[in-house]
Design an enzyme around this catalytic site. Structure first.
Site, PDB file in Angstrom:
ATOM      1  N   ASP A  78       0.817  -1.220   0.000  1.00  0.00           N
ATOM      2  CA  ASP A  78       0.000   0.000   0.000  1.00  0.00           C
ATOM      3  C   ASP A  78       0.847   1.265   0.000  1.00  0.00           C
ATOM      4  OD1 ASP A  78      -2.366  -1.672   0.345  1.00  0.00           O
ATOM      5  OD2 ASP A  78      -1.744  -1.869   2.433  1.00  0.00           O
ATOM      6  N   HIS A 104      -3.668  -1.803  -6.617  1.00  0.00           N
ATOM      7  CA  HIS A 104      -2.903  -0.638  -7.036  1.00  0.00           C
ATOM      8  C   HIS A 104      -3.853   0.406  -7.590  1.00  0.00           C
ATOM      9  CE1 HIS A 104       0.817  -3.455  -7.700  1.00  0.00           C
ATOM     10  NE2 HIS A 104       0.432  -3.370  -6.443  1.00  0.00           N
TER      11      HIS A 104
END
Length: 445
Positions: free
Chosen positions: A34, A62
């Protein structure tokens, strides 16, 4: 051409070694995921010819923001946004085909048409079936309060099938369907025996996969050959998008709270079938603070109040699951370890703007155990018990930096923070992320 003597004295031609000049550029997460890898991949893909996923599955998430549109990618490489770039899903990826086609549908509904026209999928990539996902959930439930916090996307069970050699690959699906059907029945039976509460409608699934077979077949290729042909062309610019991150690597992460694949640089070679000598720049993606999802050790974790503040400011919720991320100070012990494994050429420091309002900012610089500096990252969870962190404290800048595009225009304290991070990791910061959109980036060199 000169000759040399063979084992029986015969003359053998002396072959000149053919050097492949092409190098792939690799993007890898340096923390627990992340970090904002999609942002860097999208930026670099604008000048790339090929962009590849090499490991993981749709447990990855993503995000790329283009104008008023937000794209969430799970299996598709972020480079799919670039019309002149071929996206590759390599042999190291595990693919749930229903989710794969659902992701394509959602992406094209946002205006990005023709995704399949610029996509190739490895015939050697393993398939994630619905029963893998259900088994993942059952396995997590059986752990009770000791659950790993997986995404329950079936990634671990699919890699388990791969390791026990009863898994099925994309090439099996598009090949002899009769053979695929027999092996699918055997695999389903294996899972129903292992998980007595698991009910698999085998014949219904076989019918569904016959339809999926026809949809996926046009884009299935031997990606090992595809990649190595691309490497023989020095003008081809090749980008590899790592999923998950270093501290989630099955070997090097905080085991067992890790993913089921190698998310470090070695996974690029095994997940795409390319030689190590073709690895070029390796860029580490580093969030300006630290986050992780799920359970597991987190030495620099914030207290509850600051955790909530940064989570809200940074929109720290999982792309794949929506779960809230735990937040903490930047941990350079972890980052030095990630650099040790991956050999970063440079890093992108993302979400620096999230720290805008803090009067002071801490950086974890050492782990302490029984009052002594620990010279390594613990390999077992119990080693993190009673672990302390040594911090340095730096003044914040308390200024909105989201509109800044030149390093010299950053507040002095923000510049100092970036330079201190460079110094502590021993890797230059090449880019700084100061917002969500694709153009919210400061390039330093």
């Amino acid at each position: 051409m000169a000759a040399s003597s063979g084992v029986n004295g015969e003359s053998l031609p002396k072959c000149a070694r053919i050097e492949s000049l092409n190098k792939v550029t690799v993007v890898i997460g340096a923390q627990w995921g992340d970090e904002g890898k999609g942002k860097l991949v999208d930026m670099l893909a604008q000048t790339a010819d090929v962009v590849c996923r090499c490991q993981g599955g749709n447990n990855a998430g993503h995000t790329v923001v283009v104008g008023d549109k937000k794209y969430d990618f799970h299996l598709l490489p972020s480079g799919i946004l670039q019309p002149n770039c071929t996206s590759v899903i390599g042999n190291g990826v595990v693919i749930n085909l229903p989710n794969f086609f659902d992701e394509i549908r959602k992406t094209e509904e946002k205006g990005l048409v023709g995704c399949m026209d610029r996509l190739v999928v490895s015939s050697q990539a393993h398939l994630v079936f619905d029963f893998h996902q259900k088994a993942d959930g059952l396995h997590e439930e059986s752990r009770g309060n000791k659950s790993l916090g997986t995404t329950k996307k079936g990634i671990g069970p699919a890699y388990s099938s791969k390791a026990t050699r009863n898994g099925l690959r994309v090439g099996d699906l598009v090949g002899d369907f009769g053979v695929f059907t027999d092996r699918f029945r055997n695999l389903a039976q294996y899972y129903m025996q292992r998980y007595p509460t698991l009910d698999i409608e085998v014949e219904t699934e076989i019918e569904r996969y016959q339809e999926l077979r026809n949809k996926i077949k046009p884009v299935v290729v031997d990606t090992v050959t595809f990649m190595n042909k691309a490497l023989q062309n020095p003008s081809k610019r090749i980008l590899v998008e790592g999923a998950n991150a270093t501290m989630l690597d099955i070997d090097f992460g905080t085991y067992p709270m890790v993913t089921s694949s190698n998310c470090t640089v070695g996974g690029v070679c095994t997940g795409l079938g390319i030689p190590p000598r073709n690895i070029g720049d390796v860029y580490g993606v580093v969030k300006a603070y630290t986050t992780r999802i799920g359970s597991g050790s987190f030495p620099t974790e914030f207290d509850e109040a600051l955790d909530n503040e940064i989570r809200t400011k940074g929109a720290e919720f999982g792309v794949t699951t929506g779960r809230p991320r735990r937040c903490g100070w930047l941990d350079v012990v972890m980052l030095r370890y990630a650099h040790m494994i991956n050999g970063f050429s440079a890093v992108i420091l993302t979400k620096l703007d999230v720290l805008d309002e803090l009067p002071e900012i801490k950086i974890g610089i050492a782990y302490l155990k029984d009052g002594k500096t620990l010279g390594y990252i613990p390999s077992c969870q119990n080693e993190f018990v009673d672990l302390k962190v040594e911090y340095i404290t730096m003044p914040g800048w308390q200024t909105n930096i989201s509109g800044v595009r030149n390093f010299a225009d950053l507040p002095v304290n923000a510049q100092s923070y970036v330079r201190k991070v460079e110094e502590l990791i021993g890797v230059p910061v090449k880019w700084i992320g100061v917002g969500q959109s694709r153009d919210s980036v400061i390039q330093l060199f």
